[in-house]
Design a protein around this motif. Structure first.
Motif, mmCIF file in Angstrom:
data_model
loop_
_atom_site.group_PDB
_atom_site.id
_atom_site.type_symbol
_atom_site.label_atom_id
_atom_site.label_comp_id
_atom_site.label_asym_id
_atom_site.label_seq_id
_atom_site.Cartn_x
_atom_site.Cartn_y
_atom_site.Cartn_z
ATOM 1 N N THR A 182 -26.310 15.934 13.819
ATOM 2 C CA THR A 182 -26.607 15.029 12.740
ATOM 3 C C THR A 182 -27.355 14.752 13.030
ATOM 4 O O THR A 182 -28.682 14.918 11.733
ATOM 5 N N HIS A 183 -28.130 14.052 13.918
ATOM 6 C CA HIS A 183 -29.683 13.346 14.346
ATOM 7 C C HIS A 183 -30.409 14.046 15.510
ATOM 8 O O HIS A 183 -30.486 13.193 16.820
ATOM 9 N N PRO A 184 -30.012 15.368 15.517
ATOM 10 C CA PRO A 184 -30.815 16.426 16.774
ATOM 11 C C PRO A 184 -32.590 14.710 17.552
ATOM 12 O O PRO A 184 -32.534 15.178 19.019
ATOM 13 N N GLY A 240 -30.980 13.887 23.542
ATOM 14 C CA GLY A 240 -31.480 13.840 24.542
ATOM 15 C C GLY A 240 -30.444 14.379 25.727
ATOM 16 O O GLY A 240 -29.514 14.317 26.176
ATOM 17 N N ILE A 241 -31.084 15.838 26.713
ATOM 18 C CA ILE A 241 -30.745 16.074 27.864
ATOM 19 C C ILE A 241 -31.137 15.910 29.235
ATOM 20 O O ILE A 241 -32.165 16.084 29.368
ATOM 21 N N ALA A 285 -26.004 26.343 30.915
ATOM 22 C CA ALA A 285 -25.459 26.509 29.124
ATOM 23 C C ALA A 285 -26.099 25.137 28.471
ATOM 24 O O ALA A 285 -26.012 25.347 27.098
ATOM 25 N N GLY A 286 -26.733 23.598 29.023
ATOM 26 C CA GLY A 286 -27.384 22.383 28.657
ATOM 27 C C GLY A 286 -29.168 22.883 27.624
ATOM 28 O O GLY A 286 -28.742 23.080 27.211
ATOM 29 N N ARG A 338 -31.746 23.980 23.182
ATOM 30 C CA ARG A 338 -32.297 25.297 22.276
ATOM 31 C C ARG A 338 -32.248 25.162 20.704
ATOM 32 O O ARG A 338 -32.451 25.090 19.768
ATOM 33 N N LEU A 339 -30.646 25.233 20.569
ATOM 34 C CA LEU A 339 -30.155 25.689 19.657
ATOM 35 C C LEU A 339 -29.807 24.767 18.405
ATOM 36 O O LEU A 339 -30.044 25.273 17.588
ATOM 37 N N HIS A 340 -29.196 23.473 18.799
ATOM 38 C CA HIS A 340 -29.419 22.391 18.332
ATOM 39 C C HIS A 340 -30.686 21.620 17.903
ATOM 40 O O HIS A 340 -31.389 20.983 17.528
ATOM 41 N N GLY A 341 -31.917 22.344 18.367
ATOM 42 C CA GLY A 341 -33.108 21.359 18.142
ATOM 43 C C GLY A 341 -33.027 20.505 18.531
ATOM 44 O O GLY A 341 -33.905 19.509 18.126
#
Lengths: 420, 162
Positions: free
Chosen positions: A55-57, A61-62, A81-82, A87-90
């Motif tokens: 919903t709110h990329p 954060g990771i 994977a993280g 990257r995938l979800h910006g």
């Protein structure tokens, strides 16, 4: 609207309507992070629930901190994977291996701000209350849910007001104040509660001390532990060039507190938490002579530059005792750089310390200092539960950085002022 | 929701390090997690737990790390209900948000020992031990709904909204 505590004020903003203690509400956090040990579960839950859009990329954060650099192929795969998921979800933030512990980075880089609500899948998220931010931990399913929807239920906590008076004597640390609160009130003082720190001692407590007190708020059971915005908070954000809203990080004058407890800092001596609970407290000089195998300086509780200075002052010109290993883990890369610039790292390596990559290190019991069978460790971290540092037969004593360093030199637990 | 069975009793301040040691955090499968549930109590405890659908404890159950596996490993082991004098906040949330019913009630725990049979209506706020019925404050309806659906993510899967 009646006068509000910091928790009520911050959660009212996050809920979009005025809330009072005891109310179950739905909130929208300003930021929601995860640490590496939870990212795998979050991705699994999203896959199972068919979530392909977050919903709110820009709020997410990771942090790679619990096992960084990775010690196993499984942990390394969590990191890779993280990275791919970010990257995938910006996702706005991805903090690499070696950057440090999430809570330290949130303060160092101004991610945690007064009046805001921040979640992170780590129980020590209370640390960021040092700058007037409502920070609290979430589990994996909850974090996955917030990432998918941008919202979650919370119970508005009542608040306990902790009045700090007096001044810490030289050689006594904010950590000793945390241990004194656990001694006086036990580990259940603040279960489901928010904590606010007030009193005449507060203007004299630096940001690092505040972080330590808020960090160990969770060991008192607190959902969030906060210092109201004052000159020290303002100076911190001015240095970062970040504008903050002062009033959003302060309670109203007539806010209602469930309870008020007082701690006089001036009477404190170095303390330790004995195995295996955080509130099993003894004065260090009453447990003098307990042999140790490992000393650990680091963690989100006490891995900051101020802690390194305190330890280095003890270690300068001395050697870690034979048969003892002292492991030093900076809370962040910034701490490491600063410690190098000040010559503290050289002081510690000359004394025989082992310096590791910035991160959670030995505290989480996953790598970089797991204990052997029956071993004894004195640690500047915040948890001494059985098995915490990776071995259920080991024993952990919690103490301030100076006590940890002095004990490493002596080879047994000792009050730093008794070290010859 | 009515849940019944014999209870396994733990003490006070049982941390998530005891319920689920950190070295197993990479295990995602709940049945596999269950092989380590309560392993911090001793090597025999994961097998022992299988015989008890109700887990009971004293004060501050689940203190420490936010690790959700402490709740999901219990689910994997067949635990249907957790009762404590009090819960640590994160563990309580992790139970509810993964669909594991909880009751916080010292008066019930007073009556329990390992092997005591209990039947509890978590929505109705009543527990039966022997011939006695003990009342407790049920969770709010919105949280009971999350439990009934099997947790937050199950609710999302079903397209529900809290």
């Amino acid at each position: 609207m009646s006068a509000q505590t910091m928790a009520e004020k911050i959660l009212s903003r996050a809920a979009g309507h005025p809330v009072t203690a005891g109310e179950f509400i739905e909130v929208r956090p300003d930021r929601c992070f995860t640490v590496d040990d939870t990212i795998g579960l979050i991705m699994k839950y999203h896959a199972e629930a068919g979530i392909d859009r977050l919903t709110h990329p820009e709020r997410l954060g990771i942090f790679c901190d619990h096992y960084a650099p990775a010690d196993s192929r499984e942990h390394a795969s969590d990191h890779s994977a993280g990275r791919a998921y970010a990257r995938l979800h910006g996702l706005k933030d991805f903090f690499e291996v070696g950057t440090g512990i999430s809570h330290q980075i949130c303060i160092d880089r101004g991610l945690a701000r007064p009046g805001e609500l921040m979640f992170n899948s780590d129980s020590h998220t209370t640390t960021i209350g040092a700058v007037g931010c409502f920070g609290t931990g979430l589990g994996a399913a909850e974090t996955a849910y917030v990432w998918a929807t941008g919202r979650i239920w919370l119970k508005t906590p009542p608040t306990i007001r902790i009045e700090l008076t007096g001044a810490l004597r030289p050689g006594v640390d904010a950590k000793d104040a945390c241990l004194a609160l656990l001694r006086d009130h036990g580990a259940r003082l603040a279960t489901y509660r928010a904590v606010e720190f007030h009193g005449p001692a507060v203007p004299h407590l630096d940001l690092a001390s505040r972080m330590t007190l808020c960090n160990m708020g969770v060991e008192l059971g607190a959902k969030a532990a906060m210092f109201p915005v004052d000159q020290i908070t303002i100076a911190h954000f001015a240095q970062l060039g970040i504008n903050i809203d002062l009033e959003s990080g302060r309670p109203d004058r007539d806010a209602a507190y469930e309870r008020c407890v007082t701690l006089d800092l001036s009477g404190l001596r170095p303390l330790a938490a004995r195995p295996h609970t955080v509130d099993n407290i003894a004065a260090v000089d009453t447990i003098l002579g307990i042999r140790i195998d490992q000393a650990f300086l680091g963690s989100c509780t006490n891995g900051r530059i101020e802690d390194f200075r305190a330890a280095a002052a003890i270690l300068a010109g001395r050697r870690v005792a034979e048969g003892v290993r002292m492991i030093v883990t900076p809370a962040s890369a910034l701490v490491l750089e600063q410690a190098m610039a000040e010559g503290l790292i050289q002081t510690m390596t000359r004394a025989g310390c082992i310096i590791t990559t910035p991160g959670c290190g030995a505290c989480a019991g996953l790598h970089l200092g797991v204990l052997g069978d029956g071993e004894v460790c004195i640690s500047s971290s915040s948890r001494n539960f059985q098995g915490r540092m990776g071995n259920p037969t080991a024993s952990i004593y919690l103490a301030a950085p100076a006590t940890v360093a002095a004990s490493a030199v002596a080879g047994y637990i000792i009050d730093p002022s008794d070290l010859r | 929701m009515l849940i019944s069975g014999p209870a396994l009793m733990l003490g006070d301040d049982v941390s998530t390090d005891i319920i689920y040691p950190g070295r197993y955090l990479t295990i995602a499968d709940r049945a596999e997690q269950a092989m380590h549930a309560l392993e911090g109590m001793g090597p025999d405890w994961p097998a022992l737990l299988r015989a008890y659908p109700v887990l009971a404890a004293g004060w501050n159950l689940g203190c420490g790390s936010s690790r959700e596996q402490a709740a999901t490993a219990l689910i994997g082991a067949g635990v249907k209900l957790v009762i404590a004098r009090s819960f640590s906040r994160l563990f309580l949330r992790n139970c509810i948000n993964n669909g594991l019913p909880v009751i916080e009630c010292p008066a019930i725990v007073d009556r329990l020992a390992t092997g005591t049979a209990i039947a509890a209506d978590i929505g109705g706020g009543a527990a039966t031990i022997g011939a006695d019925t003990i009342r407790f404050a049920p969770l709010p309806a919105s949280l009971l709904a999350i439990i009934a659906q099997g947790g937050l993510l199950a609710q999302l899967r079903a397209g529900g909204r809290p």
